[in-house]
Design a protein around this motif. Sequence first.
Motif, PDB file in Angstrom:
ATOM      1  N   PRO A 192       0.752  -1.348   0.087  1.00 49.62           N
ATOM      2  CA  PRO A 192      -0.202  -0.076   0.036  1.00 49.62           C
ATOM      3  C   PRO A 192       0.820   1.194  -0.063  1.00 49.62           C
ATOM      4  N   HIS A 193       2.067   1.118   0.683  1.00 45.36           N
ATOM      5  CA  HIS A 193       2.849   2.435   0.772  1.00 45.36           C
ATOM      6  C   HIS A 193       3.276   2.820  -0.706  1.00 45.36           C
ATOM      7  N   PHE A 194       3.770   1.659  -1.641  1.00 45.15           N
ATOM      8  CA  PHE A 194       4.631   2.300  -2.841  1.00 45.15           C
ATOM      9  C   PHE A 194       3.536   2.273  -3.973  1.00 45.15           C
ATOM     10  N   TRP A 195       2.145   1.423  -3.783  1.00 45.37           N
ATOM     11  CA  TRP A 195       1.250   1.573  -4.754  1.00 45.37           C
ATOM     12  C   TRP A 195       0.607   2.901  -4.698  1.00 45.37           C
ATOM     13  N   PHE A 261      -4.801   4.957   9.327  1.00 42.28           N
ATOM     14  CA  PHE A 261      -4.454   4.238   7.995  1.00 42.28           C
ATOM     15  C   PHE A 261      -5.397   3.759   7.117  1.00 42.28           C
ATOM     16  N   LEU A 262      -6.254   2.982   7.697  1.00 39.13           N
ATOM     17  CA  LEU A 262      -7.639   2.365   6.968  1.00 39.13           C
ATOM     18  C   LEU A 262      -8.408   3.815   6.475  1.00 39.13           C
ATOM     19  N   PHE A 285       0.420   7.845   0.918  1.00 42.21           N
ATOM     20  CA  PHE A 285       1.744   7.675   0.823  1.00 42.21           C
ATOM     21  C   PHE A 285       2.724   8.029   2.008  1.00 42.21           C
ATOM     22  N   GLY A 286       2.182   9.662   2.144  1.00 44.91           N
ATOM     23  CA  GLY A 286       2.989  10.566   3.398  1.00 44.91           C
ATOM     24  C   GLY A 286       2.604   9.834   4.808  1.00 44.91           C
ATOM     25  N   PHE A 287       1.324   9.611   5.002  1.00 48.55           N
ATOM     26  CA  PHE A 287       1.021   8.863   6.318  1.00 48.55           C
ATOM     27  C   PHE A 287       1.598   7.564   6.466  1.00 48.55           C
ATOM     28  N   SER A 288       1.771   6.744   5.469  1.00 51.72           N
ATOM     29  CA  SER A 288       2.165   5.093   5.659  1.00 51.72           C
ATOM     30  C   SER A 288       3.683   5.327   6.076  1.00 51.72           C
ATOM     31  N   PHE A 293       6.987   4.548  11.138  1.00 45.06           N
ATOM     32  CA  PHE A 293       7.779   4.999  11.870  1.00 45.06           C
ATOM     33  C   PHE A 293       7.405   4.999  13.480  1.00 45.06           C
ATOM     34  N   LEU A 294       6.005   5.400  13.581  1.00 38.76           N
ATOM     35  CA  LEU A 294       5.664   5.361  15.055  1.00 38.76           C
ATOM     36  C   LEU A 294       5.365   4.162  15.580  1.00 38.76           C
ATOM     37  N   LEU A 295       5.112   3.011  14.710  1.00 36.65           N
ATOM     38  CA  LEU A 295       4.721   1.517  15.218  1.00 36.65           C
ATOM     39  C   LEU A 295       6.278   1.077  15.861  1.00 36.65           C
ATOM     40  N   PHE A 296       7.358   1.285  15.061  1.00 38.99           N
ATOM     41  CA  PHE A 296       8.546   0.938  15.611  1.00 38.99           C
ATOM     42  C   PHE A 296       9.196   1.721  16.566  1.00 38.99           C
TER      43      PHE A 296
END
Length: 309
Positions: A192-195, A261-262, A285-288, A293-296
């Motif tokens: 979903p990030h790259f698409w 994200f959804l 794309f920007g939020f992904s 980053f925030l998850l990790f």
Amino acid sequence: MSGLIAESALARSATTAEPSVGDFIELMKPRVMSLVVFTSLAGLFAAPGTLHPVLAIIAILCIAVGAGASGALNMWYDADIDARMARTAARPIPRGRVTPDEALAFGTVLSVVSVLTLGVLINWVAGALLALTIAYYVFFYTMWLKRRTPQNIVIGGAAGSFPPMIGWAAVTGTVTIESVLLFLIIFMWTPPHFWALALYRSRDYERVGVPMLPVVAGPDETRRQILLYSLVLVPLAVVPYFIGLGGIVYAVASVALGLVFLHFAVKVWRIREGRAADHAAKQLFGFSILYLFLLFAVILGEHLALKLV
């Protein structure tokens, strides 16, 4: 490729300028490298046990250099299409600041040095995983998948998913279910990030013959696939809490971030025409990037806090 080498040599002759340190740093794709470093750092701190601070720094540097080597070799091989895409035309090889031969030598040396250093000074499980990551990205994704199948991002995304597993292996010398889960989160995040990027850059990919999903299957199918992968990713990202890899802060953050994200994925799926559609894709794309980053960051923060107590 030979034509590109000639063009690059002519450009070098015209400018008479030698490549700068900044040019070689650019070859290493520093923005991508920063995410690799961060996720590997999270894997390193989340792993049970400890690593001497000096060895931990060496491990992270090796992973960073290995990621940079992959980026340099990717730019070497893809220089012909990079020169024809608006997003990549200013890279060092198309602009003649670095020759293809220089990029190839640079990437090859960094690959060998990073793998051997990690293997000798840390452990060979981590070293082997780093070697696999570089080989997968360069040979499997860049040279084979990227120009042959619209599933290039799905299958090739594994290369970007290894860093937390390498960080984990640097501490433990093993691959466990926890490190595999971190791998899977990035793996499911990648499409979903790259698409989303490919949706508003599809003309670039079409121009150079790269069969990204929007080019081959169309934007509507791409939007559907983005939504489907997002529906798998969001609950998967909550699983670390249930196996003890993440705490209560992670549980709350993963759910809240997943809902946002959804929201953006549904927005991409619903808005299909004009500038609004491009805007929705850019938002996702920007939020992904922020999402991953925030998850990790939460995983890193929770485990760092536990180890400092």
